[in-house]
Scaffold this motif. Structure first.
Motif, mmCIF file in Angstrom:
data_model
loop_
_atom_site.group_PDB
_atom_site.id
_atom_site.type_symbol
_atom_site.label_atom_id
_atom_site.label_comp_id
_atom_site.label_asym_id
_atom_site.label_seq_id
_atom_site.Cartn_x
_atom_site.Cartn_y
_atom_site.Cartn_z
ATOM 1 N N SER A 299 -42.449 -39.150 70.822
ATOM 2 C CA SER A 299 -41.887 -40.391 70.291
ATOM 3 C C SER A 299 -41.654 -40.220 68.805
ATOM 4 C CB SER A 299 -42.828 -41.580 70.542
ATOM 5 O OG SER A 299 -43.909 -41.585 69.620
ATOM 6 N N MET A 300 -40.695 -40.984 68.268
ATOM 7 C CA MET A 300 -40.427 -40.975 66.832
ATOM 8 C C MET A 300 -40.174 -42.394 66.359
ATOM 9 S SD MET A 300 -37.986 -37.658 65.966
ATOM 10 C CE MET A 300 -38.011 -38.053 64.211
ATOM 11 N N ARG A 301 -40.540 -42.640 65.109
ATOM 12 C CA ARG A 301 -40.233 -43.936 64.518
ATOM 13 C C ARG A 301 -39.960 -43.785 63.032
ATOM 14 N NH1 ARG A 301 -44.782 -48.359 63.734
ATOM 15 N NH2 ARG A 301 -42.912 -49.259 62.800
ATOM 16 N N GLU A 302 -39.243 -44.765 62.509
ATOM 17 C CA GLU A 302 -39.077 -44.881 61.067
ATOM 18 C C GLU A 302 -40.335 -45.532 60.497
ATOM 19 O OE1 GLU A 302 -34.269 -45.770 61.055
ATOM 20 O OE2 GLU A 302 -35.718 -47.392 61.412
ATOM 21 N N VAL A 303 -40.873 -44.934 59.446
ATOM 22 C CA VAL A 303 -42.057 -45.504 58.793
ATOM 23 C C VAL A 303 -41.656 -46.397 57.631
ATOM 24 C CG1 VAL A 303 -44.197 -44.947 57.561
ATOM 25 C CG2 VAL A 303 -43.459 -43.536 59.508
ATOM 26 N N SER A 304 -40.662 -45.932 56.849
ATOM 27 C CA SER A 304 -40.134 -46.731 55.738
ATOM 28 C C SER A 304 -38.772 -46.152 55.340
ATOM 29 C CB SER A 304 -41.093 -46.690 54.535
ATOM 30 O OG SER A 304 -41.163 -45.367 54.005
ATOM 31 N N PRO A 305 -37.853 -46.958 54.817
ATOM 32 C CA PRO A 305 -38.000 -48.390 54.541
ATOM 33 C C PRO A 305 -37.837 -49.278 55.774
ATOM 34 C CG PRO A 305 -35.826 -47.670 53.887
ATOM 35 C CD PRO A 305 -36.562 -46.432 54.322
ATOM 36 N N ALA A 306 -37.343 -48.733 56.893
ATOM 37 C CA ALA A 306 -37.217 -49.516 58.121
ATOM 38 C C ALA A 306 -38.398 -49.207 59.042
ATOM 39 C CB ALA A 306 -35.881 -49.215 58.804
ATOM 40 N N ALA B 208 -30.541 -37.973 64.751
ATOM 41 C CA ALA B 208 -29.897 -38.236 63.461
ATOM 42 C C ALA B 208 -30.859 -38.982 62.543
ATOM 43 C CB ALA B 208 -28.625 -39.048 63.679
ATOM 44 N N LEU B 209 -30.978 -38.500 61.306
ATOM 45 C CA LEU B 209 -31.913 -39.067 60.333
ATOM 46 C C LEU B 209 -31.152 -39.637 59.140
ATOM 47 C CD1 LEU B 209 -34.474 -36.110 60.351
ATOM 48 C CD2 LEU B 209 -34.552 -38.191 61.748
ATOM 49 N N GLN B 210 -31.807 -40.550 58.422
ATOM 50 C CA GLN B 210 -31.184 -41.172 57.261
ATOM 51 C C GLN B 210 -31.872 -40.728 55.979
ATOM 52 O OE1 GLN B 210 -29.530 -45.225 57.437
ATOM 53 N NE2 GLN B 210 -30.836 -45.537 59.246
ATOM 54 N N TYR C 237 -35.521 -41.794 54.194
ATOM 55 C CA TYR C 237 -36.404 -42.435 55.167
ATOM 56 C C TYR C 237 -37.600 -41.542 55.490
ATOM 57 C CZ TYR C 237 -33.317 -46.335 56.445
ATOM 58 O OH TYR C 237 -32.567 -47.487 56.440
ATOM 59 N N ALA C 238 -38.732 -42.177 55.729
ATOM 60 C CA ALA C 238 -39.917 -41.484 56.224
ATOM 61 C C ALA C 238 -40.001 -41.688 57.735
ATOM 62 C CB ALA C 238 -41.179 -42.012 55.550
ATOM 63 N N TYR C 239 -40.382 -40.642 58.445
ATOM 64 C CA TYR C 239 -40.443 -40.667 59.912
ATOM 65 C C TYR C 239 -41.800 -40.163 60.397
ATOM 66 C CZ TYR C 239 -35.360 -41.174 59.696
ATOM 67 O OH TYR C 239 -34.089 -41.619 59.426
ATOM 68 N N ARG C 240 -42.195 -40.653 61.556
ATOM 69 C CA ARG C 240 -43.411 -40.178 62.199
ATOM 70 C C ARG C 240 -43.067 -39.651 63.591
ATOM 71 N NH1 ARG C 240 -47.135 -44.423 61.636
ATOM 72 N NH2 ARG C 240 -47.646 -43.415 59.650
ATOM 73 N N VAL C 241 -43.603 -38.474 63.935
ATOM 74 C CA VAL C 241 -43.424 -37.862 65.252
ATOM 75 C C VAL C 241 -44.777 -37.829 65.950
ATOM 76 C CG1 VAL C 241 -42.597 -35.865 66.543
ATOM 77 C CG2 VAL C 241 -41.610 -36.398 64.302
ATOM 78 N N ARG C 242 -44.809 -38.263 67.202
ATOM 79 C CA ARG C 242 -46.042 -38.190 67.999
ATOM 80 C C ARG C 242 -45.746 -37.422 69.287
ATOM 81 N NH1 ARG C 242 -50.219 -42.573 68.522
ATOM 82 N NH2 ARG C 242 -48.856 -43.665 70.001
ATOM 83 N N VAL C 243 -46.749 -36.711 69.798
ATOM 84 C CA VAL C 243 -46.576 -35.915 71.008
ATOM 85 C C VAL C 243 -47.755 -36.165 71.943
ATOM 86 C CG1 VAL C 243 -47.645 -33.890 69.911
ATOM 87 C CG2 VAL C 243 -46.211 -33.594 71.946
ATOM 88 N N ARG C 244 -47.468 -36.165 73.233
ATOM 89 C CA ARG C 244 -48.496 -36.397 74.255
ATOM 90 C C ARG C 244 -48.219 -35.497 75.453
ATOM 91 N NH1 ARG C 244 -48.521 -42.313 76.516
ATOM 92 N NH2 ARG C 244 -46.670 -41.537 77.602
#
Length: 205
Positions: free
Chosen positions: A112-119, A161-163, A166-173
């Motif tokens: 999974s991935m998410r934007e941490v900031s600014p979004a 695609a990245l902006q 922006y800071a991003y977080r990647v998680r793996v399971r």
């Protein structure tokens, strides 16, 4: 030997369950399960053994051995590194390992991935994709995101695609091959990185 009666099904297709059985199994230990039956004759014919002598049983016919595995697999993101600042990111990589049952296919590794900031949006699971999902979903590695697990324990997939800025977080399971259903990893690891393609501003004063 301690014998217990089957408690579900029929004589043709039976099963046995006990509430404390799972808790009694020790990970990594090999167990032998034997099964026998009695017919309706009087006195009943019981086979293959009425006294539990192992020599009268045949593996894969009226007895089976199995290894208990309640150990979770371990997966990690190896690139990007934690707190990295990157101007380019084509592939996200990592490792996934399991000591007992192993991991057979790339679909048993999910990210999974998410934007941490600014979004704060979540990745929608496709490439190039968007970060418009409202909540976290772990997406199994697949051909659609160029997932790869051909040389275990290494895995990889194409970055979405990245902006800039922006800071991003990647998680793996990961989930292993233990039956039924596999042991799913609960101690989920993550890394955070910043995507930065803006050149510094320099001036002569």
């Amino acid at each position: 030997s301690a014998w217990s009666n089957s408690n579900a099904g029929s004589s043709a297709l039976w099963s046995y369950s006990h509430a404390s059985l799972n808790g009694a199994l020790v990970t990594g230990r090999t167990y032998l399960a034997q099964y026998r039956s009695s017919d309706q004759s009087f006195p009943a014919n019981t086979g293959p053994s009425s006294d539990g002598l192992d020599a009268l049983f045949t593996l894969a016919k009226d007895s089976v051995t199995f290894v208990a595995d309640r150990l979770e697999p371990v997966s990690r993101v190896t690139f990007p590194l934690e707190n990295a600042r990157l101007k380019a990111l084509g592939t996200i990589t990592g490792t996934a390992m399991d000591a007992l049952s192993g991991i057979a296919a790339m679909g048993q590794i999910a990210v999974s991935m998410r934007e941490v900031s600014p979004a704060a949006g979540w990745w929608n699971g496709v490439v190039p994709g968007t970060f418009t999902a409202a909540s976290e979903t772990f997406y199994p590695l697949a051909a659609g995101i160029n997932g790869n697990f051909t040389t275990p324990p290494a895995w990889s997939f194409s970055a979405p695609a990245l902006q800039d800025g922006y800071a991003y977080r990647v998680r793996v399971r990961a989930t292993d091959n233990a039956l039924p259903g596999g042991n799913a990893e609960t101690a989920i690891s993550s890394i955070t990185f910043v995507y930065d393609v803006t050149a510094p501003a320099a001036a002569i004063t």
